[in-house]
Design an enzyme around this catalytic site. Structure first.
Site, PDB file in Angstrom:
ATOM      1  NE  ARG A 171      -3.262  -2.743   2.164  1.00 23.92           N
ATOM      2  CZ  ARG A 171      -3.346  -3.459   3.265  1.00 23.92           C
ATOM      3  NH1 ARG A 171      -3.235  -2.775   4.482  1.00 23.92           N
ATOM      4  NH2 ARG A 171      -4.015  -4.210   3.694  1.00 23.92           N
ATOM      5  CG  HIS A 285      -8.634  -8.597   3.376  1.00 29.35           C
ATOM      6  ND1 HIS A 285      -7.822  -9.620   3.704  1.00 29.35           N
ATOM      7  CD2 HIS A 285      -7.943  -7.573   4.775  1.00 29.35           C
ATOM      8  CE1 HIS A 285      -7.341  -9.463   4.644  1.00 29.35           C
ATOM      9  NE2 HIS A 285      -7.383  -8.323   4.816  1.00 29.35           N
TER      10      HIS A 285
END
Ligand SMILES: Cc1cc2nc3c(=O)[nH]c(=O)nc-3n(C[C@H](O)[C@H](O)[C@H](O)COP(=O)(O)O)c2cc1C
Length: 388
Positions: A171, A285
């Site tokens: 990320r 998720h």
């Protein structure tokens, strides 16, 4: 939620998110709130739920209502489950215990992530209630199996095996923010933390004065050391070789309920049932792993058709409102997991904030049921929703 007192000033889950945003250091809030890559899946999760419309019935006596469900033979007063969220202990000092206590007070299961800041034995001893334990398979399977044995001995009733992250995510905002576990002082981090004194004094310093720098307490010692500090959300402790054989092996090892989390394809749902799982969580998720996936709520009908009631089907990702939960239950889900909203509640006001987050779902589900002309969850049918 009439008097404005018990509400703590939080009227919906967006209020909790905003309070968490103000309280947490920016790097930590982004870790807890955002998704992966271009966050298409995060937006899609919400957009899909918003596109599903409700088709209420009227002139039904709805003066007596219950949202109770029975999950794995156990009654619970509301149809939600607290999803596993790693690092909850960074949202609040011993946040895992705070959130687990709130779930116990509402009579719903709390799922402890293996990646917690608090040892699983302490959560079990200090929170009580219905406890589920979530884990990822570590490269050394024997270490995972030892961890599971600890969860079993501590009284966790269900094992949640998360299968949608064979490798860790990159990320970009986490890399940019440089927030690591264990926390490492950099100029950027220190500035972020100093400008959020409530978190500095209420969370970080409390750890430093008691148990030391917060770390993944359940992890093997070598992954806890400072030298291996990694940006949040990145892990070396994932196993890219896991297959359905692992589920079959877990079935032999785990005496309680076995839940496979992170299913998005109907064929995988069938394989989970064939491999001995008691339940699946249809989940992307919360849009935090593979981007550009379909919203789980949209694949739910296909999954339900494929498994033909052989196993329990739970769904998550993007459920912010009671009406979202009602939509999933109407389509046939057995229960809904919620991740960010209770985490934001915990970050906002600890146990009281977590209680409030769950209370918001309870109140909204109750009201929506009445407006739908339903007195209980079993009254809901696919005919109550209009799919996009
Ligand atoms: C901060 C954070 C940490 C998470 N950690 C885990 C984890 O350790 N294991 C796991 O299976 N899922 C984890 N999840 C995913 C949640 O279990 C759940 O699938 C997701 O949050 C559901 O979407 P929602 O947040 O929109 O409710 C995490 C989610 C968040 C927001």
């Amino acid at each position: 939620m009439s008097d404005g007192k018990g509400t703590l000033g939080f009227y919906n889950t967006s209020d909790l998110r905003e309070a968490a945003r103000r309280r947490l250091p920016h790097g930590l809030f982004e870790f807890m709130d955002r998704g992966n890559d271009d966050e298409i899946a995060v937006r899609e999760n919400r957009a899909a739920l918003e596109r599903i419309r409700l088709k209420p019935r009227v002139l039904v006596d709805v003066s007596k209502r219950s949202q109770e469900i029975s999950l794995f033979g156990k009654r619970q007063p509301m149809p939600i489950i607290v999803a596993p969220t790693g690092s909850t202990g960074l949202a609040w000092y011993e946040g895992e215990i705070a959130l687990a206590r709130a779930a116990a007070a509402h009579g719903i299961p709390f799922t402890l992530a293996a990646g917690s800041m608090t040892k699983l034995e302490r959560v079990a001893a200090e929170a009580g209630g219905t406890l589920w334990f979530q884990f990822y398979m570590w490269p050394d399977r024997s270490l995972s199996h030892q961890l599971i044995a600890r969860a079993r001995d501590a009284g966790f009733e269900a094992l949640v095996f998360t299968v949608d992250a064979p490798v860790s995510t990159e990320r970009e905002y986490n890399l940019r923010n440089g927030f690591t576990i264990p926390f490492r002082m950099t100029r950027r981090n220190v500035t972020d933390v100093l400008t959020h004194p409530r978190w500095l004094f209420g969370v970080l310093l409390r750890y430093l004065l008691t148990t030391g720098m917060p770390r993944y307490e359940n992890f093997p010692a070598h992954t806890q050391t400072r030298i291996t500090a990694l940006p949040m959300g990145r892990s070396t402790a994932l196993n890219a070789t896991t297959t359905w054989d692992d589920v079959r092996e877990l079935r032999k090892l785990w005496p309680g309920k076995l839940i496979v989390k992170g299913i998005q394809h109907p064929r995988d749902a069938v394989l989970a049932a064939d491999s001995g799982a008691d339940a699946i969580v249809v989940s992307n998720h919360g849009g935090r792993v593979l981007d550009s996936t379909t919203a789980p709520i949209l694949v739910l009908p296909q999954v339900l058709a494929a498994v033909k009631k052989r196993i329990t089907v739970i769904v998550d990702s993007g459920f912010r409102r009671g009406s979202d939960v009602v939509k999933a239950l109407a389509l046939g889900a057995d229960a809904v997991m919620v991740g960010r909203a209770p985490l934001h509640g915990t970050a906002s006001a600890g146990e009281a904030g977590a209680l409030r987050a769950l209370e918001i779902y309870r109140e909204e589900i109750d009201r929506v049921l009445a407006l739908m002309g339903c007195t209980c969850i079993a009254d809901l049918t696919p005919d109550h929703v209009v799919m996009p």
